[in-house]
Design an enzyme around this catalytic site. Structure first.
Site, short mmCIF file in Angstrom:
data_model
loop_
_atom_site.label_atom_id
_atom_site.label_comp_id
_atom_site.label_asym_id
_atom_site.label_seq_id
_atom_site.Cartn_x
_atom_site.Cartn_y
_atom_site.Cartn_z
CG HIS A 271 -13.72 -13.12 35.78
ND1 HIS A 271 -12.77 -13.88 35.03
CD2 HIS A 271 -13.12 -12.21 36.28
CE1 HIS A 271 -11.62 -13.31 35.36
NE2 HIS A 271 -11.74 -12.27 35.91
CG ASP A 283 -7.84 -12.39 36.53
OD1 ASP A 283 -9.02 -12.55 37.00
OD2 ASP A 283 -7.13 -11.65 35.89
CD GLU A 315 -12.70 -9.41 33.83
OE1 GLU A 315 -12.66 -8.15 34.34
OE2 GLU A 315 -11.58 -9.88 33.56
CD GLU A 316 -9.24 -11.51 32.66
OE1 GLU A 316 -9.04 -10.52 32.22
OE2 GLU A 316 -8.81 -12.09 33.80
CG ASP A 342 -12.04 -10.07 38.69
OD1 ASP A 342 -11.32 -11.01 38.75
OD2 ASP A 342 -12.28 -9.46 37.64
CG HIS A 414 -4.04 -10.82 32.89
ND1 HIS A 414 -4.47 -9.47 32.50
CD2 HIS A 414 -5.27 -11.18 33.71
CE1 HIS A 414 -5.87 -9.44 32.72
NE2 HIS A 414 -6.38 -10.32 33.46
#
Ligand SMILES: [Zn+2]
Length: 462
Positions: A271, A283, A315-316, A342, A414
């Site tokens: 992503h 990520d 995606e997130e 991912d 994140h």
């Protein structure tokens, strides 16, 4: 037909299959060896993190990322490069701060969760109700947290497969809603993280109508120490954010067209969007890089079948998977296999093949080719996939799981520490090599995973 004739024919078929498999395996070996020194994957993730950086869905940076993706795929020689637009809800962070007001005043390090509500002007000040586990929060009766900020300080476990994250995921995604149901006016969770830095880790949550944030892991422990002293602890949150119910997003696509069966398509990707604090290297810049580089390496000579790379655009905060399926529902029956990278740059340490395919010569060729790469073959069939391909999986597209070592992933995920320097180029290259060998063998064979799955006996168990 005589038994001996059948046996002779079977032998002849096996000999043809064997010769083909040997050729496949030799080229796949050579390509995966080449991937170990090829710089394409590194260059892609270096370019994305340097030239674009953080790219939350709905942000101007995400639009730049879409243009970057189109340009990168064209530069690398992909065909049919295009963006597939869709709209999806997007949440954007504003200014945020948090502090303990009393009895031990000091700042706290937080990051708002996706879909958090803003605090009222001037902030939200309330006593906290602290729970060492999510289960303890769920045990509270309705109304019992009225006027309080609920705090869950449960620790995440470090594992190689990342299962600690799955286990604790509801603390973040559903925690705000469960706290609100019990009357809470705010929600704080210990970051879903295995690190010990003071950087909080954000992530999505279900809209709950209250401010919700992640505490850095040391700040969660700080609140535990305060609460243990027995006096009520009061916290002030100041959080701004905005929401767009229909943000513009794109899935960015490029192909290496098949020469014999171009409508038989292998769909892989990662992503392109990321959370905002870091530069989205682990990520999922790494996944974009690995799948793009592997497709290019595997398709250096035009393959039999088409290899399609999709840089999923949301995606997130969700949306890519449904948008991709909706746009391709008439084509899913022709999709040979799908897979998503991912879970970071690797190395890939284990894999699960599509059900019933382990004894097929093409998969034999693949596994022979990656012999030197130290990957454990799990006998259970693939089932994991990724968030962006859930739609394709539900529609029956066969799945490949190439699983990276996730020991370090949740130290960075994140957070502001998700940056390029954390990627080991050798790990990225090993992952690219495994993907390259898989893509090459599938794209240059006629393996039919659906047929193999249908003919397979019941799933083996360990
Ligand atoms: Zn991701």
């Amino acid at each position: 037909m005589l038994k001996s004739t059948i046996a002779a024919m079977t032998l002849a078929c096996a000999a043809v299959g064997g010769a083909q498999a040997q050729g496949l395996s030799q080229t796949a070996s050579a390509l995966s060896e080449k991937a170990l020194t090829d710089k394409t994957a590194w260059n892609v993730v270096e370019s994305l993190t340097t030239e674009i950086g953080p790219r939350p869905v709905g942000s101007p940076a995400m639009e730049r990322a879409k243009d970057w993706g189109l340009a990168k795929l064209k530069e690398l020689g992909f065909e049919n490069v295009h963006a597939e637009p869709f709209t999806t809800p997007a949440w954007s962070r504003g200014a945020e701060s948090a502090e303990v007001v009393g009895p031990y005043p000091q700042p706290l390090h937080i990051l708002g969760l996706g879909n958090s509500s803003p605090t009222p002007p001037g902030g939200l000040t309330a006593e906290i109700a602290l729970f060492p586990t999510y289960r303890a929060l769920l045990a509270q009766p309705p109304g019992s947290l009225t006027g309080k900020i609920a705090v869950v300080t449960e620790k995440m476990t470090r594992t190689q497969v990342g299962s600690g994250y799955g286990g604790i995921n509801p603390n973040r995604t559903a925690g705000p809603l469960e706290a609100k149901k019990r009357g809470a006016v705010g929600y704080l969770t210990r970051s879903l993280s295995t690190d010990d830095t003071r950087l909080p880790h954000t992530g999505g949550s279900a809209p709950a109508g209250i401010p919700a944030a992640a505490l850095s892991t040391p700040d969660a422990e700080l609140l535990e120490h305060m609460v243990a002293r027995g006096k009520p602890v009061t916290v002030r949150l100041n959080m701004a954010s905005s929401s767009n119910p229909a943000a513009q997003a794109w899935n960015v696509v490029g192909e290496i067209r098949g020469r014999e069966a171009p409508d038989e398509v292998i769909v892989i990707g990662g992503h392109l969007d990321s959370w905002d604090p870091g530069t989205g290297a682990f990520d999922d810049g790494a996944g974009i890089a690995i799948t793009t580089a592997a497709a290019k390496l595997a398709g250096a000579q035009p393959p039999r079948r088409t290899i399609r790379v999709v840089m999923f655009g949301s995606e997130e905060q969700g949306g890519s998977s449904g948008a991709y399926l909706a746009a391709h529902k008439d084509e899913v029956g022709k999709m040979i296999v799908t897979g998503e990278s991912d879970e970071g740059p690797g190395p890939i340490w284990t894999l699960n093949l599509p059900k019933g395919s382990a004894d097929h010569p093409a998969m034999g060729a693949f596994l022979t080719a990656i012999g030197p790469l130290k990957v454990i073959v799990d006998r259970n069939p693939s089932s994991r996939g990724g968030a962006d391909i859930q739609g394709l999986m539900a529609a029956g597209v066969p799945l490949i799981d190439l699983i990276p070592d996730a020991n370090r992933y949740f130290d960075l995920h994140h957070s502001a520490d998700d940056t390029l320097d954390k990627i080991d180029p050798a790990d990225l290259a090993q992952s690219t090599a495994v993907w390259t060998a898989f893509l090459y063998t599938v794209a240059n064979s006629d393996i039919d995973f659906r047929k193999l799955a249908a003919a397979a006996p019941a799933t083996p168990t360990r």
